[in-house]
Design a protein around this motif. Structure first.
Motif, short mmCIF file in Angstrom:
data_model
loop_
_atom_site.label_atom_id
_atom_site.label_comp_id
_atom_site.label_asym_id
_atom_site.label_seq_id
_atom_site.Cartn_x
_atom_site.Cartn_y
_atom_site.Cartn_z
N SER A 151 -3.22 -3.26 -9.40
CA SER A 151 -1.69 -4.06 -9.07
C SER A 151 -1.58 -4.15 -7.50
N ALA A 152 -1.73 -3.20 -6.76
CA ALA A 152 -1.56 -3.48 -5.09
C ALA A 152 -2.49 -4.60 -4.63
N LEU A 153 -3.61 -4.49 -5.01
CA LEU A 153 -4.91 -5.19 -4.65
C LEU A 153 -4.67 -6.97 -5.10
N ALA A 154 -4.07 -6.74 -6.28
CA ALA A 154 -3.67 -8.17 -7.00
C ALA A 154 -2.56 -8.89 -6.13
N LEU A 155 -1.60 -8.09 -5.64
CA LEU A 155 -0.40 -8.84 -5.07
C LEU A 155 -0.78 -9.13 -3.80
N ALA A 156 -1.86 -8.31 -2.99
CA ALA A 156 -2.14 -8.48 -1.94
C ALA A 156 -3.07 -10.01 -1.76
N MET A 157 -4.08 -9.99 -2.96
CA MET A 157 -4.65 -11.21 -2.90
C MET A 157 -3.83 -12.51 -3.25
N LEU A 158 -3.02 -12.45 -4.23
CA LEU A 158 -2.13 -13.48 -4.51
C LEU A 158 -1.15 -13.91 -3.62
N ALA A 195 -6.00 2.31 0.90
CA ALA A 195 -5.30 1.24 0.68
C ALA A 195 -4.93 0.60 1.99
N GLY A 196 -4.48 1.33 3.01
CA GLY A 196 -4.06 0.93 4.00
C GLY A 196 -5.30 0.33 4.96
N TRP A 197 -6.36 0.93 4.87
CA TRP A 197 -7.59 0.26 5.50
C TRP A 197 -7.88 -0.98 5.06
N VAL A 198 -8.07 -1.00 3.58
CA VAL A 198 -8.36 -2.41 2.77
C VAL A 198 -6.99 -3.34 3.32
N VAL A 249 -5.33 10.29 -0.14
CA VAL A 249 -6.42 9.62 0.01
C VAL A 249 -6.35 8.14 -0.42
N TYR A 250 -5.61 7.82 -1.56
CA TYR A 250 -5.48 6.21 -2.03
C TYR A 250 -4.56 5.56 -0.52
N LEU A 251 -3.55 6.18 0.08
CA LEU A 251 -2.98 5.38 0.96
C LEU A 251 -3.90 5.18 2.01
N ILE A 252 -4.83 6.28 2.44
CA ILE A 252 -5.60 5.93 3.70
C ILE A 252 -6.69 4.70 3.41
N ALA A 293 0.82 -1.17 0.18
CA ALA A 293 -0.09 -0.07 -0.18
C ALA A 293 1.08 1.24 -0.04
N ILE A 294 1.89 1.23 0.91
CA ILE A 294 2.80 2.41 0.94
C ILE A 294 3.48 2.64 -0.42
#
Length: 295
Positions: free
Chosen positions: A141-148, A64-67, A59-62, A33-34
Protein backbone atom coordinates in the motif's frame (compact mmCIF):
# COMPACT_ATOMS: atom_id res chain seq x y z
CA UNK A 1 -12.36 12.72 23.79
CA UNK A 2 -13.95 14.80 21.03
CA UNK A 3 -11.50 17.66 21.69
CA UNK A 4 -8.59 15.20 21.49
CA UNK A 5 -9.89 13.85 18.17
CA UNK A 6 -10.21 17.35 16.74
CA UNK A 7 -6.73 18.45 17.88
CA UNK A 8 -5.11 15.28 16.55
CA UNK A 9 -6.98 15.60 13.25
CA UNK A 10 -5.84 19.22 12.86
CA UNK A 11 -2.21 18.28 13.55
CA UNK A 12 -2.38 15.44 11.02
CA UNK A 13 -3.95 17.77 8.47
CA UNK A 14 -1.15 20.30 8.94
CA UNK A 15 1.47 17.56 8.51
CA UNK A 16 -0.26 16.29 5.36
CA UNK A 17 -0.42 19.81 3.90
CA UNK A 18 3.29 20.27 4.57
CA UNK A 19 4.39 17.00 2.96
CA UNK A 20 2.01 17.17 0.00
CA UNK A 21 1.82 20.85 -0.91
CA UNK A 22 4.69 22.84 0.56
CA UNK A 23 7.56 20.33 0.50
CA UNK A 24 9.19 18.35 -2.34
CA UNK A 25 7.50 15.10 -3.52
CA UNK A 26 10.02 12.94 -1.68
CA UNK A 27 8.60 14.29 1.60
CA UNK A 28 5.28 12.60 0.92
CA UNK A 29 6.99 9.26 0.27
CA UNK A 30 9.07 9.54 3.44
CA UNK A 31 5.92 10.37 5.42
CA UNK A 32 4.15 7.33 3.97
CA UNK A 33 7.17 5.15 4.81
CA UNK A 34 7.15 6.32 8.44
CA UNK A 35 3.37 6.07 8.87
CA UNK A 36 3.24 2.62 7.27
CA UNK A 37 6.12 1.39 9.46
CA UNK A 38 4.19 2.44 12.56
CA UNK A 39 1.00 0.78 11.26
CA UNK A 40 2.99 -2.39 10.53
CA UNK A 41 4.39 -2.37 14.07
CA UNK A 42 0.89 -2.00 15.53
CA UNK A 43 -0.36 -4.91 13.39
CA UNK A 44 2.58 -7.21 14.15
CA UNK A 45 2.57 -6.56 17.88
CA UNK A 46 -0.88 -8.18 17.90
CA UNK A 47 -0.30 -11.02 15.43
CA UNK A 48 3.35 -11.86 16.18
CA UNK A 49 5.00 -10.32 19.24
CA UNK A 50 6.12 -6.92 20.45
CA UNK A 51 9.81 -7.67 19.85
CA UNK A 52 9.26 -9.24 16.42
CA UNK A 53 6.97 -6.39 15.41
CA UNK A 54 9.52 -3.81 16.50
CA UNK A 55 12.42 -5.51 14.69
CA UNK A 56 10.53 -6.13 11.43
CA UNK A 57 9.13 -2.59 11.41
CA UNK A 58 12.58 -1.05 11.89
CA UNK A 59 14.01 -3.11 9.03
CA UNK A 60 10.97 -2.21 6.91
CA UNK A 61 11.39 1.50 7.68
CA UNK A 62 15.03 1.41 6.58
CA UNK A 63 14.13 -0.33 3.31
CA UNK A 64 11.03 1.81 2.69
CA UNK A 65 12.95 5.00 3.44
CA UNK A 66 15.68 4.02 0.99
CA UNK A 67 13.09 3.22 -1.70
CA UNK A 68 11.30 6.52 -1.04
CA UNK A 69 14.50 8.50 -1.52
CA UNK A 70 16.47 6.50 -4.09
CA UNK A 71 13.81 4.60 -6.02
CA UNK A 72 12.05 7.55 -7.66
CA UNK A 73 13.07 10.26 -10.11
CA UNK A 74 11.47 13.60 -9.22
CA UNK A 75 13.43 15.81 -11.58
CA UNK A 76 10.42 16.52 -13.82
CA UNK A 77 7.89 17.12 -11.06
CA UNK A 78 6.78 20.37 -9.45
CA UNK A 79 7.15 20.95 -5.73
CA UNK A 80 3.69 19.56 -5.02
CA UNK A 81 4.10 16.48 -7.15
CA UNK A 82 1.03 17.45 -9.16
CA UNK A 83 2.68 17.87 -12.53
CA UNK A 84 1.94 15.96 -15.71
CA UNK A 85 3.06 12.35 -15.15
CA UNK A 86 6.48 12.40 -16.75
CA UNK A 87 8.80 11.30 -13.91
CA UNK A 88 9.79 7.68 -13.42
CA UNK A 89 10.87 5.11 -10.87
CA UNK A 90 13.54 2.43 -10.76
CA UNK A 91 12.88 -0.49 -13.10
CA UNK A 92 12.63 -3.03 -10.30
CA UNK A 93 9.77 -1.20 -8.57
CA UNK A 94 7.03 -2.04 -11.07
CA UNK A 95 7.41 -5.87 -10.93
CA UNK A 96 7.27 -5.65 -7.14
CA UNK A 97 4.18 -3.44 -7.38
CA UNK A 98 2.46 -5.95 -9.68
CA UNK A 99 3.20 -8.78 -7.24
CA UNK A 100 2.05 -6.96 -4.11
CA UNK A 101 -1.07 -5.63 -5.86
CA UNK A 102 -2.03 -9.17 -6.88
CA UNK A 103 -1.31 -10.57 -3.41
CA UNK A 104 -3.13 -7.68 -1.75
CA UNK A 105 -6.25 -8.11 -3.87
CA UNK A 106 -6.15 -11.88 -3.21
CA UNK A 107 -5.82 -11.34 0.52
CA UNK A 108 -8.68 -8.84 0.82
CA UNK A 109 -10.95 -10.59 -1.71
CA UNK A 110 -10.55 -14.23 -0.67
CA UNK A 111 -8.72 -14.70 2.63
CA UNK A 112 -10.22 -11.90 4.73
CA UNK A 113 -13.90 -12.45 3.75
CA UNK A 114 -13.46 -16.14 4.64
CA UNK A 115 -11.95 -15.22 8.02
CA UNK A 116 -14.68 -12.64 8.69
CA UNK A 117 -17.44 -15.09 7.75
CA UNK A 118 -16.30 -17.38 10.54
CA UNK A 119 -16.19 -14.50 13.05
CA UNK A 120 -13.98 -16.51 15.40
CA UNK A 121 -13.24 -13.88 18.03
CA UNK A 122 -11.95 -16.40 20.61
CA UNK A 123 -9.01 -17.52 18.52
CA UNK A 124 -5.56 -16.20 19.35
CA UNK A 125 -4.55 -13.20 17.23
CA UNK A 126 -1.06 -14.67 16.78
CA UNK A 127 -0.88 -15.88 13.19
CA UNK A 128 1.94 -16.43 10.72
CA UNK A 129 -0.41 -15.72 7.79
CA UNK A 130 -1.68 -12.48 9.27
CA UNK A 131 1.85 -11.36 10.15
CA UNK A 132 3.06 -12.10 6.63
CA UNK A 133 0.03 -10.25 5.26
CA UNK A 134 1.00 -7.22 7.36
CA UNK A 135 4.35 -6.98 5.62
CA UNK A 136 2.94 -7.48 2.13
CA UNK A 137 -0.21 -5.38 2.49
CA UNK A 138 1.30 -2.47 4.40
CA UNK A 139 4.43 -2.36 2.25
CA UNK A 140 2.43 -2.75 -0.95
CA UNK A 141 0.00 0.00 0.00
CA UNK A 142 2.85 2.38 0.80
CA UNK A 143 4.50 1.63 -2.54
CA UNK A 144 1.16 2.11 -4.34
CA UNK A 145 0.59 5.50 -2.72
CA UNK A 146 4.11 6.59 -3.69
CA UNK A 147 3.66 5.49 -7.31
CA UNK A 148 0.21 7.02 -7.71
CA UNK A 149 1.30 10.25 -6.05
CA UNK A 150 4.26 10.63 -8.38
CA UNK A 151 2.36 9.81 -11.55
CA UNK A 152 -0.83 11.77 -10.86
CA UNK A 153 -0.17 14.13 -7.97
CA UNK A 154 -1.72 14.99 -4.63
CA UNK A 155 -5.31 15.51 -5.77
CA UNK A 156 -5.50 12.11 -7.46
CA UNK A 157 -4.42 10.36 -4.25
CA UNK A 158 -6.67 12.41 -1.99
CA UNK A 159 -9.67 11.97 -4.30
CA UNK A 160 -9.60 8.17 -4.01
CA UNK A 161 -8.83 8.34 -0.29
CA UNK A 162 -11.93 10.54 -0.03
CA UNK A 163 -13.98 7.51 -1.14
CA UNK A 164 -12.80 5.80 2.04
CA UNK A 165 -13.37 8.85 4.22
CA UNK A 166 -16.91 9.30 2.85
CA UNK A 167 -17.72 5.63 3.42
CA UNK A 168 -16.33 5.72 6.97
CA UNK A 169 -17.84 9.05 8.03
CA UNK A 170 -21.32 8.46 6.65
CA UNK A 171 -21.35 4.88 7.92
CA UNK A 172 -20.73 6.22 11.42
CA UNK A 173 -23.33 8.98 11.36
CA UNK A 174 -25.82 6.94 9.32
CA UNK A 175 -25.57 4.10 11.81
CA UNK A 176 -26.04 6.50 14.71
CA UNK A 177 -29.12 8.04 13.10
CA UNK A 178 -30.89 5.02 11.64
CA UNK A 179 -29.65 2.22 13.91
CA UNK A 180 -31.13 -1.17 13.13
CA UNK A 181 -29.55 -4.54 12.50
CA UNK A 182 -25.86 -4.98 13.20
CA UNK A 183 -23.45 -5.53 10.33
CA UNK A 184 -21.14 -7.94 12.15
CA UNK A 185 -22.22 -8.11 15.81
CA UNK A 186 -19.62 -10.66 16.89
CA UNK A 187 -16.77 -8.61 15.43
CA UNK A 188 -17.83 -4.98 15.79
CA UNK A 189 -21.14 -4.46 17.65
CA UNK A 190 -21.20 -0.75 16.88
CA UNK A 191 -21.45 -1.11 13.11
CA UNK A 192 -24.91 -1.35 11.54
CA UNK A 193 -26.21 -2.37 8.14
CA UNK A 194 -27.94 1.00 7.77
CA UNK A 195 -24.60 2.72 8.40
CA UNK A 196 -22.90 0.52 5.80
CA UNK A 197 -25.57 1.45 3.24
CA UNK A 198 -25.15 5.16 4.03
CA UNK A 199 -21.39 4.84 3.63
CA UNK A 200 -21.81 3.01 0.35
CA UNK A 201 -24.16 5.69 -1.02
CA UNK A 202 -21.82 8.48 0.11
CA UNK A 203 -18.84 6.84 -1.62
CA UNK A 204 -20.79 6.45 -4.86
CA UNK A 205 -22.00 10.05 -4.73
CA UNK A 206 -18.45 11.26 -4.17
CA UNK A 207 -17.29 9.32 -7.22
CA UNK A 208 -20.12 10.88 -9.22
CA UNK A 209 -19.27 14.40 -8.06
CA UNK A 210 -15.48 14.12 -8.39
CA UNK A 211 -15.80 12.50 -11.83
CA UNK A 212 -16.26 16.01 -13.24
CA UNK A 213 -13.20 17.45 -11.46
CA UNK A 214 -10.05 17.33 -13.55
CA UNK A 215 -7.22 15.25 -12.12
CA UNK A 216 -9.36 13.21 -9.75
CA UNK A 217 -9.32 9.43 -9.51
CA UNK A 218 -12.92 9.23 -10.71
CA UNK A 219 -12.20 11.48 -13.70
CA UNK A 220 -9.24 9.26 -14.60
CA UNK A 221 -11.35 6.09 -14.45
CA UNK A 222 -14.09 7.81 -16.48
CA UNK A 223 -11.63 8.33 -19.34
CA UNK A 224 -11.74 4.58 -19.94
CA UNK A 225 -15.06 3.38 -18.48
CA UNK A 226 -18.71 4.41 -18.49
CA UNK A 227 -20.39 6.36 -15.71
CA UNK A 228 -22.04 3.18 -14.44
CA UNK A 229 -18.70 1.44 -14.11
CA UNK A 230 -17.17 4.46 -12.39
CA UNK A 231 -19.94 4.37 -9.80
CA UNK A 232 -19.51 0.61 -9.47
CA UNK A 233 -15.81 1.16 -8.74
CA UNK A 234 -16.81 3.58 -5.97
CA UNK A 235 -19.18 1.01 -4.48
CA UNK A 236 -16.54 -1.72 -4.61
CA UNK A 237 -13.95 0.51 -2.95
CA UNK A 238 -16.44 1.36 -0.19
CA UNK A 239 -17.05 -2.35 0.42
CA UNK A 240 -13.31 -3.03 0.56
CA UNK A 241 -12.87 -0.18 3.03
CA UNK A 242 -15.44 -1.81 5.32
CA UNK A 243 -13.69 -5.17 4.96
CA UNK A 244 -10.40 -3.59 6.04
CA UNK A 245 -12.07 -1.97 9.03
CA UNK A 246 -13.78 -5.21 10.10
CA UNK A 247 -10.57 -7.21 9.75
CA UNK A 248 -8.71 -4.90 12.10
CA UNK A 249 -11.66 -5.00 14.52
CA UNK A 250 -11.48 -8.80 14.51
CA UNK A 251 -7.74 -8.81 15.25
CA UNK A 252 -8.18 -6.29 18.06
CA UNK A 253 -11.09 -8.25 19.53
CA UNK A 254 -9.00 -11.43 19.49
CA UNK A 255 -6.19 -9.55 21.23
CA UNK A 256 -8.55 -7.97 23.73
CA UNK A 257 -7.59 -4.38 22.93
CA UNK A 258 -9.69 -1.38 21.93
CA UNK A 259 -7.10 0.42 19.82
CA UNK A 260 -4.03 -0.69 17.88
CA UNK A 261 -2.01 1.78 20.02
CA UNK A 262 -2.42 5.15 21.72
CA UNK A 263 -0.10 7.13 19.46
CA UNK A 264 -2.91 9.30 18.08
CA UNK A 265 -4.90 10.75 21.00
CA UNK A 266 -8.62 10.36 20.45
CA UNK A 267 -8.07 8.16 17.38
CA UNK A 268 -6.09 5.20 18.70
CA UNK A 269 -3.22 4.17 16.48
CA UNK A 270 -2.06 4.56 12.91
CA UNK A 271 -3.59 1.21 11.95
CA UNK A 272 -6.91 2.42 13.34
CA UNK A 273 -6.76 5.39 10.96
CA UNK A 274 -5.30 3.56 7.96
CA UNK A 275 -7.03 0.17 8.13
CA UNK A 276 -9.37 0.93 5.22
CA UNK A 277 -6.57 2.54 3.19
CA UNK A 278 -4.65 -0.74 3.44
CA UNK A 279 -7.55 -2.71 1.98
CA UNK A 280 -8.49 -0.24 -0.76
CA UNK A 281 -5.09 0.86 -2.06
CA UNK A 282 -4.03 -2.53 -3.53
CA UNK A 283 -7.28 -2.59 -5.51
CA UNK A 284 -6.73 0.95 -6.80
CA UNK A 285 -3.17 0.07 -7.78
CA UNK A 286 -4.35 -3.07 -9.60
CA UNK A 287 -7.02 -1.08 -11.48
CA UNK A 288 -4.55 1.66 -12.37
CA UNK A 289 -1.97 -0.83 -13.66
CA UNK A 290 -4.66 -2.64 -15.66
CA UNK A 291 -5.68 0.62 -17.33
CA UNK A 292 -2.07 1.68 -17.83
CA UNK A 293 -1.05 -1.49 -19.63
CA UNK A 294 -4.19 -2.50 -21.53
CA UNK A 295 -6.03 0.72 -22.44
Amino acid sequence: MLLQRIITAVVLLIVLLLVTVFLPPVSFRVFVAIASAIAMWEWLRLTASANAGRLISIVYLIVAGWVAIAGFDDTALTGSGAATPVASWAGWIEPIAVAVAALGVLFWTVVVPFVLSRADTQRTPVSMLSSLAAIIVVGGSALALAMLHQQHGVWFVFSFLAVIWCADTFAYFGGKHFGGAKLAPAISPGKTRSGAICGLIAAVLWMLASMFIQGSFAAYVHQYFSVVLVLLVGAVLAIYSMIGDLFESLIKRRAGVKDSSNLLPGHGGFWDRFDSILSVTPLVLALWMLIRHYY
